[in-house]
Design a protein around this motif. Sequence first.
Motif, PDB file in Angstrom:
ATOM      1  N   ALA A  60      58.429  36.438 -38.107  1.00  9.59           N
ATOM      2  CA  ALA A  60      57.635  37.290 -38.999  1.00  9.59           C
ATOM      3  C   ALA A  60      57.030  36.477 -40.142  1.00  9.59           C
ATOM      4  CB  ALA A  60      58.499  38.416 -39.551  1.00  9.59           C
ATOM      5  N   LYS A  61      57.763  35.501 -40.647  1.00 13.47           N
ATOM      6  CA  LYS A  61      57.232  34.652 -41.716  1.00 13.47           C
ATOM      7  C   LYS A  61      55.973  33.926 -41.249  1.00 13.47           C
ATOM      8  CE  LYS A  61      59.927  32.175 -44.304  1.00 13.47           C
ATOM      9  NZ  LYS A  61      60.977  31.225 -44.733  1.00 13.47           N
ATOM     10  N   LYS A  62      56.006  33.432 -40.017  1.00 12.67           N
ATOM     11  CA  LYS A  62      54.840  32.729 -39.494  1.00 12.67           C
ATOM     12  C   LYS A  62      53.698  33.711 -39.193  1.00 12.67           C
ATOM     13  CE  LYS A  62      57.402  28.884 -37.394  1.00 12.67           C
ATOM     14  NZ  LYS A  62      57.751  28.196 -36.129  1.00 12.67           N
ATOM     15  N   ARG A  63      54.049  34.827 -38.652  1.00 15.17           N
ATOM     16  CA  ARG A  63      53.036  35.796 -38.217  1.00 15.17           C
ATOM     17  C   ARG A  63      52.233  36.345 -39.395  1.00 15.17           C
ATOM     18  NH1 ARG A  63      54.451  40.916 -34.237  1.00 15.17           N
ATOM     19  NH2 ARG A  63      52.351  41.160 -33.355  1.00 15.17           N
ATOM     20  N   SER A  67      56.281  33.724 -47.491  1.00 16.21           N
ATOM     21  CA  SER A  67      57.039  32.620 -48.081  1.00 16.21           C
ATOM     22  C   SER A  67      58.166  33.179 -48.947  1.00 16.21           C
ATOM     23  CB  SER A  67      56.119  31.735 -48.944  1.00 16.21           C
ATOM     24  OG  SER A  67      55.018  31.270 -48.208  1.00 16.21           O
ATOM     25  N   ASP A  68      59.232  32.412 -49.055  1.00 13.76           N
ATOM     26  CA  ASP A  68      60.299  32.767 -49.993  1.00 13.76           C
ATOM     27  C   ASP A  68      59.789  32.518 -51.412  1.00 13.76           C
ATOM     28  OD1 ASP A  68      62.242  33.395 -47.967  1.00 13.76           O
ATOM     29  OD2 ASP A  68      62.333  31.241 -47.563  1.00 13.76           O
ATOM     30  N   THR A 472      63.569  41.257 -51.867  1.00 10.41           N
ATOM     31  CA  THR A 472      62.496  41.711 -50.980  1.00 10.41           C
ATOM     32  C   THR A 472      62.898  41.630 -49.508  1.00 10.41           C
ATOM     33  OG1 THR A 472      61.524  39.483 -50.912  1.00 10.41           O
ATOM     34  CG2 THR A 472      60.739  40.981 -52.630  1.00 10.41           C
ATOM     35  N   ALA A 473      62.329  42.534 -48.752  1.00 16.55           N
ATOM     36  CA  ALA A 473      62.485  42.538 -47.300  1.00 16.55           C
ATOM     37  C   ALA A 473      61.208  43.112 -46.702  1.00 16.55           C
ATOM     38  CB  ALA A 473      63.698  43.361 -46.878  1.00 16.55           C
ATOM     39  N   ALA A 608      62.730  42.004 -41.583  1.00 18.84           N
ATOM     40  CA  ALA A 608      62.760  40.565 -41.854  1.00 18.84           C
ATOM     41  C   ALA A 608      62.955  40.375 -43.355  1.00 18.84           C
ATOM     42  CB  ALA A 608      61.464  39.899 -41.379  1.00 18.84           C
ATOM     43  N   GLY A 609      63.076  39.136 -43.775  1.00 18.87           N
ATOM     44  CA  GLY A 609      63.269  38.842 -45.193  1.00 18.87           C
ATOM     45  C   GLY A 609      64.687  38.381 -45.482  1.00 18.87           C
TER      46      GLY A 609
END
Length: 821
Positions: A60-63, A67-68, A472-473, A608-609
């Motif tokens: 999900a981060k890539k999609r 970023s954190d 966050t999520a 995600a998160g």
Amino acid sequence: MKGFRTALVNFAVEHSKLVALGLLAIMVFFAAFFPNMTMDTDPENMLMPTEPARVFHNAAKKRFALSDTIVVGVIKENDPNGVFNPETLAHVHALTRFAKTLRYEDPKHPGKTTGVIAVDMVAPSVVDHMHQAGPGTIAFDWLMQRPPATEAEALVVRDKALSNPLLVGQMVSADGKALCLYLPLTDKLLSYKVYTALQEKIREFGGTEDWHIAGLPVAEGAIGVEMFSEMVIASPLTMALIFGMLYAMFRKWSLVILPMLIATVTVVATLGAMIALGFPVHILSSMLPIFLMSISICDSIHVLSEFFDVYTAKKGRKESIKEVMNTLFMPMFYTSLTTAAGFFSFVTTDIPPARIFGAFVGVGVLFAWIITILFVPAYIMLLPERVLGNFGLAMHQGDKESLLTRALHRLGDLACRRSKTVLTLFVACAALSVWGMSQININDNYAKRFAVGHPIREADTALNRHFGGTYTASLVLEGQKGQEVFKRPDVLNYMASMQAWLVKNGYIGKSTSLADIVRKVHQELIDGRPENFRIPASAPAVAECVMQYQQSHKPHDIWHFVTPGFDAANIFMQFQSGDSTRTGEAVKAIGRYIEAHKPPVDLSYKFAGLHYINYIFQWKMFWGMLGSLSGSYLIVLVMMIVLFRSFIWGLLCMIPLTLTIMFIYGTLGFLGLDYDMPVAVLGAISLGIAVDFAIHFLERSRQMTAETGSWEKAAPRMFGEPARAISRNVIIIAIGFLPMLVASLVPYKTTGLLLFSILTISGFVTLALLPAILTIARERLFRAKRFRVQDEAGTPRTDPVPALARIGGPGRDGKDGIGRQ
């Protein structure tokens, strides 16, 4: 086993120099690997790389190019206009410019840099003010292109910010008293480095505002760094305190250094072996030295205690140490096996660092046992005979009893004479503990791992009071059929309704999605009035809103919330608490909402998160440690049954352990404390520690009853040297953990307090409850022939008089019963 025991002890006594040199060689060999040590401070690695939640999180981060993020907040409570004054906004502008420079050489990619992602930052000077530029058109201007020069200009910035629902609760608080900057990172492991640099820059502002730095990456990074620094402080303090208490008890520097040598060699060899095999030092395994140091000296304290009690100049050190090692060999062997089994049980969990930690601590415990068996006799034989002058119980006390001995005799007298009362009291405490255990709350919160007053914990409280949340999520929705699902007005309205329901019911503090962006753009396209903050009626109108938004200074922002094919969307959720229970409630609520309110099209959903990842880890940790504890409990029970060759004695040995776990968990429930990661780990560890004293007590009870012919005669002797050895271990090791209470991290405080409690409770239960049970059930427990002494005619002789009347039989030192001479 007897032949093996004799061979080991004789080898150590007769070849003391060879044993000492061998031990030195082992320590030097493993110490050579220390320069190769690598650290792993990423808490995400607490989950397996193949864990589905972790795999989806990274996908999900890539999609969505997520970023954190570090959150930097400024609060101005004492100004009527809050943070919207020229001075504060100038500081915000300066810090934003400084944050853009926080880029560092990327060690993984030479020639490239890593750090803060400037293009994705959220701050007044790098976000757009969206407003109508004419009928059907929108203009995008920087919200605060330069710091305002006057109060009036500052208030204009405030009004613009508060006019955008996307920014209220995220970048600016609804009352204008606080403002946040969001700094996304290329790698969350840089969070502590960025955090430190920001702190230094903020100090230049002179303290006219309250600045705070928060966010899960900051908390995780700070724990990873500070745990190692705390260990550097806690370990020496613990060693110094233990060393001082050993000297107070045995009065010989040359002897009390012995447990310290064993602890040092054990820690160096075990940690060196872990490094040599290529395992990094994780947050959990950073605690390996303090556990091994304390556990590894237990056996040596038993040996020193017995040696102190039996040594006389007439008997000499050689015969004295042989007598001691022959007496204690089996109890120490049993306790080492069970302690190692408790730690080895960690290898069954799904948490990689826990498996490594458990495996190496278990190996270290067994290594400490063999070192104790070999090195203690060798070391004593290497000492000059004159060193033992004025050493031993006889030389120091003569006929006078120490305070500890008198206290133990009274305890033994009470336990045996009032055995039924003692048993009743413990049963009542166990019943209360069961109720307390039912009240335990399974929860974890990274901010609560910092002590009250720590800057990160203060930041967590302050910023979550003013904003929608720093945790966050992502809720990722994906269409199951067709494309461009998320251009449909009914789908976006469904998303908006669910978001509003989650906020209204307190499950989340704020959320942002494609639906919010479309509504804001539509509002400005119409006339800017609040009633037009809504989803347009057609898919083409939605597409028009998206296209208009992409005319902003940051057109790529739209892809944080929807994929280019509009087949998946990300609802960005903010939580005002880091409690995993709150995350769990939100996850379940979303499931209930989707079940009760079917979406207009087939949608799948996943989370995600980092905040969600921590929730998953918490549950895996809880069930993993519970399974580990249950499995190892059964293993240790079977071991006790086999080693004692009796089902009843095996069960009896588990009583102090069982009650210790019940009392500690029951107390957690009574006090309303969370069952979190440190408690779960220590709960599993308690099995390996709490059973040790019971093994020593019961094995010595069996030995002495076989020597004397009855428990009544053995009891006074049991509350002599054996009870003193157990008490010394409890005092030295339990108090030795207390320096951890001065740490600034709550996991260290928890570790110190729980280990103190485990040792104290298990020691007290062993010395108070076990003799009471032995007294009540003496006829059943000691009915075997090996527990009876033969009279002159060869007939087994037992004591027919009740134990409470005859507990004053002669002891080893000539004492007539417990507490009398």
